[in-house]
Design a protein around this motif. Structure first.
Motif, PDB file in Angstrom:
ATOM      1  N   ARG A  15       0.826  -1.205   0.000  1.00 21.03           N
ATOM      2  CA  ARG A  15       0.000   0.000   0.000  1.00 21.03           C
ATOM      3  C   ARG A  15       0.864   1.261   0.000  1.00 21.03           C
ATOM      4  N   SER A  16       1.993   1.203   0.691  1.00 17.55           N
ATOM      5  CA  SER A  16       2.901   2.350   0.695  1.00 17.55           C
ATOM      6  C   SER A  16       3.475   2.578  -0.696  1.00 17.55           C
ATOM      7  N   TYR A  17       3.823   1.493  -1.372  1.00 16.15           N
ATOM      8  CA  TYR A  17       4.335   1.602  -2.746  1.00 16.15           C
ATOM      9  C   TYR A  17       3.294   2.255  -3.648  1.00 16.15           C
ATOM     10  N   GLU A  18       2.038   1.826  -3.519  1.00 18.08           N
ATOM     11  CA  GLU A  18       0.983   2.373  -4.358  1.00 18.08           C
ATOM     12  C   GLU A  18       0.811   3.873  -4.113  1.00 18.08           C
ATOM     13  N   ALA A  40      -9.181   9.588 -15.962  1.00 21.64           N
ATOM     14  CA  ALA A  40     -10.241   9.535 -14.955  1.00 21.64           C
ATOM     15  C   ALA A  40     -11.190   8.375 -15.217  1.00 21.64           C
ATOM     16  N   MET A  41     -11.508   8.127 -16.458  1.00 17.43           N
ATOM     17  CA  MET A  41     -12.387   7.004 -16.806  1.00 17.43           C
ATOM     18  C   MET A  41     -11.739   5.675 -16.432  1.00 17.43           C
ATOM     19  N   ILE A  42     -10.451   5.546 -16.697  1.00 15.47           N
ATOM     20  CA  ILE A  42      -9.734   4.314 -16.355  1.00 15.47           C
ATOM     21  C   ILE A  42      -9.669   4.136 -14.839  1.00 15.47           C
ATOM     22  N   SER A  43      -9.308   5.203 -14.121  1.00 16.27           N
ATOM     23  CA  SER A  43      -9.176   5.124 -12.667  1.00 16.27           C
ATOM     24  C   SER A  43     -10.510   4.819 -11.987  1.00 16.27           C
ATOM     25  N   LEU A  44     -11.577   5.394 -12.488  1.00 15.97           N
ATOM     26  CA  LEU A  44     -12.898   5.135 -11.904  1.00 15.97           C
ATOM     27  C   LEU A  44     -13.295   3.673 -12.064  1.00 15.97           C
ATOM     28  N   ILE A  82      -5.289  -0.764 -11.916  1.00 22.00           N
ATOM     29  CA  ILE A  82      -6.007  -0.001 -12.942  1.00 22.00           C
ATOM     30  C   ILE A  82      -6.171   1.450 -12.506  1.00 22.00           C
ATOM     31  N   LEU A  83      -6.444   1.661 -11.229  1.00 24.00           N
ATOM     32  CA  LEU A  83      -6.619   3.023 -10.706  1.00 24.00           C
ATOM     33  C   LEU A  83      -5.353   3.855 -10.909  1.00 24.00           C
ATOM     34  N   ILE A  84      -4.203   3.301 -10.530  1.00 26.36           N
ATOM     35  CA  ILE A  84      -2.947   4.044 -10.673  1.00 26.36           C
ATOM     36  C   ILE A  84      -2.557   4.179 -12.140  1.00 26.36           C
ATOM     37  N   LEU A  85      -2.866   3.161 -12.930  1.00 23.19           N
ATOM     38  CA  LEU A  85      -2.599   3.258 -14.372  1.00 23.19           C
ATOM     39  C   LEU A  85      -3.377   4.428 -14.977  1.00 23.19           C
ATOM     40  N   GLY A  86      -4.612   4.624 -14.517  1.00 22.51           N
ATOM     41  CA  GLY A  86      -5.395   5.758 -14.982  1.00 22.51           C
ATOM     42  C   GLY A  86      -4.743   7.089 -14.634  1.00 22.51           C
ATOM     43  N   LEU A  87      -4.158   7.163 -13.438  1.00 19.07           N
ATOM     44  CA  LEU A  87      -3.431   8.376 -13.062  1.00 19.07           C
ATOM     45  C   LEU A  87      -2.219   8.594 -13.960  1.00 19.07           C
ATOM     46  N   CYS A  88      -1.529   7.502 -14.304  1.00 22.25           N
ATOM     47  CA  CYS A  88      -0.378   7.608 -15.211  1.00 22.25           C
ATOM     48  C   CYS A  88      -0.803   8.124 -16.583  1.00 22.25           C
ATOM     49  N   VAL A  89      -1.939   7.622 -17.072  1.00 25.64           N
ATOM     50  CA  VAL A  89      -2.456   8.086 -18.361  1.00 25.64           C
ATOM     51  C   VAL A  89      -2.809   9.571 -18.271  1.00 25.64           C
ATOM     52  N   ALA A  90      -3.441   9.964 -17.165  1.00 33.30           N
ATOM     53  CA  ALA A  90      -3.799  11.369 -16.985  1.00 33.30           C
ATOM     54  C   ALA A  90      -2.561  12.250 -16.893  1.00 33.30           C
ATOM     55  N   ILE A 171     -11.202   6.850  -2.451  1.00 38.49           N
ATOM     56  CA  ILE A 171     -11.972   7.888  -3.151  1.00 38.49           C
ATOM     57  C   ILE A 171     -11.377   9.261  -2.876  1.00 38.49           C
ATOM     58  N   PHE A 172     -11.014   9.501  -1.613  1.00 40.72           N
ATOM     59  CA  PHE A 172     -10.439  10.798  -1.226  1.00 40.72           C
ATOM     60  C   PHE A 172      -9.121  11.045  -1.968  1.00 40.72           C
ATOM     61  N   VAL A 173      -8.237  10.045  -1.989  1.00 47.75           N
ATOM     62  CA  VAL A 173      -6.951  10.185  -2.676  1.00 47.75           C
ATOM     63  C   VAL A 173      -7.160  10.415  -4.165  1.00 47.75           C
ATOM     64  N   LEU A 174      -8.112   9.688  -4.755  1.00 47.47           N
ATOM     65  CA  LEU A 174      -8.373   9.820  -6.189  1.00 47.47           C
ATOM     66  C   LEU A 174      -8.880  11.226  -6.527  1.00 47.47           C
ATOM     67  N   VAL A 175      -9.780  11.750  -5.697  1.00 51.77           N
ATOM     68  CA  VAL A 175     -10.318  13.089  -5.937  1.00 51.77           C
ATOM     69  C   VAL A 175      -9.211  14.137  -5.838  1.00 51.77           C
ATOM     70  N   ILE A 176      -8.368  14.030  -4.801  1.00 47.63           N
ATOM     71  CA  ILE A 176      -7.269  14.989  -4.622  1.00 47.63           C
ATOM     72  C   ILE A 176      -6.282  14.905  -5.792  1.00 47.63           C
ATOM     73  N   ALA A 177      -5.960  13.675  -6.205  1.00 49.32           N
ATOM     74  CA  ALA A 177      -4.984  13.492  -7.285  1.00 49.32           C
ATOM     75  C   ALA A 177      -5.490  14.099  -8.588  1.00 49.32           C
ATOM     76  N   PHE A 178      -6.734  13.814  -8.934  1.00 48.94           N
ATOM     77  CA  PHE A 178      -7.250  14.334 -10.205  1.00 48.94           C
ATOM     78  C   PHE A 178      -7.550  15.827 -10.134  1.00 48.94           C
ATOM     79  N   ALA A 179      -7.934  16.316  -8.970  1.00 48.23           N
ATOM     80  CA  ALA A 179      -8.105  17.764  -8.823  1.00 48.23           C
ATOM     81  C   ALA A 179      -6.772  18.470  -9.065  1.00 48.23           C
ATOM     82  N   THR A 180      -5.689  17.847  -8.571  1.00 47.93           N
ATOM     83  CA  THR A 180      -4.354  18.411  -8.787  1.00 47.93           C
ATOM     84  C   THR A 180      -3.963  18.369 -10.263  1.00 47.93           C
TER      85      THR A 180
END
Length: 218
Positions: A15-18, A40-44, A82-90, A171-180
């Motif tokens: 989890r720390s790595y993620e 965002a679509m991939i991460s969701l 898949i969630l982190i891959l979506g962040l990488c794509v974004a 959900i909280f981390v995902l919202v903060i990451a994509f807002a950034t």
């Protein structure tokens, strides 16, 4: 593989790595509007898979074959991937995406192998039968689900609030990451914003790691 490396790996949860991957993704991101929407679509979809898997209550060392567990043996890990891959794509950084794919393949292979070895010992022949029919990480192209009489009840409350699932944190981390990431598209001094967010998050990660080490020393 050296025992010392395995001890260090076990003392620093996957989890720390993620979480570190999320931070690095933000730090090196060069997002565009299109990349953020696609990411965002991939991460969701990954988050939805994690919630679906976490909603199936099960006891430690018991086989869980409900929901996505009938399609893959480790749906929560797949959902996080898949969630982190979506962040990488974004983030639109090809080099970091390649780095994430390579590093996650190695670390998930090690961690999942350890978990399956433990489950095989704890559960016995039923787990071997389950492994023979259900793929480890990616579902088969031809739709097939594992049927068992030991399926567990579905509970969103369990997924969001009970025990170690706490998908509300995801959900909280995902919202903060994509807002950034969306903010970086229009923020003139984007490197300052990146450094500030990653610095604050790094303090959180280090603090959590120290607390974990005190609770579970090598």
């Amino acid at each position: 593989m050296p025992r010392r490396f395995l001890k260090i790996f076990n003392s620093a949860p996957i989890r720390s790595y993620e979480f570190i991957m999320v931070l690095l993704c933000i730090l090196v991101a060069k997002p565009t509007l299109k990349s953020c929407i696609l990411g965002a679509m991939i991460s969701l979809s990954g988050l939805a898979l994690k919630i679906w898997a976490s909603a199936y209550r099960h006891q430690k060392n018991q086989l869980n074959t409900g929901g996505p567990y009938s399609l893959v043996r480790h749906p929560k890990s797949l959902g996080t991937f898949i969630l982190i891959l979506g962040l990488c794509v974004a983030g639109y950084n090809y080099y970091f995406t390649i780095f994430f794919l390579l590093s996650s393949s190695i670390l998930y292979w090690i961690k999942i192998g350890q978990e399956e070895q433990h489950l095989a010992t704890a559960i016995g022949p039923e787990y071997f039968e389950y492994c023979a029919q259900v793929p480890r990480f990616f579902p088969k192209i031809a739709f097939h689900s594992y049927h068992s009489e030991t399926k567990k009840p579905f509970s969103l409350r369990y997924a969001f609030l009970i025990r170690r699932n706490r998908e509300l944190e995801g959900i909280f981390v995902l919202v903060i990451a994509f807002a950034t990431l969306f903010g970086l598209i229009h923020f003139e001094y984007h490197r300052i914003l990146q450094s500030l967010i990653v610095g604050l998050a790094a303090i959180f990660v280090i603090t959590s790691f120290v607390i974990h080490r005190r609770r579970k020393p090598l």
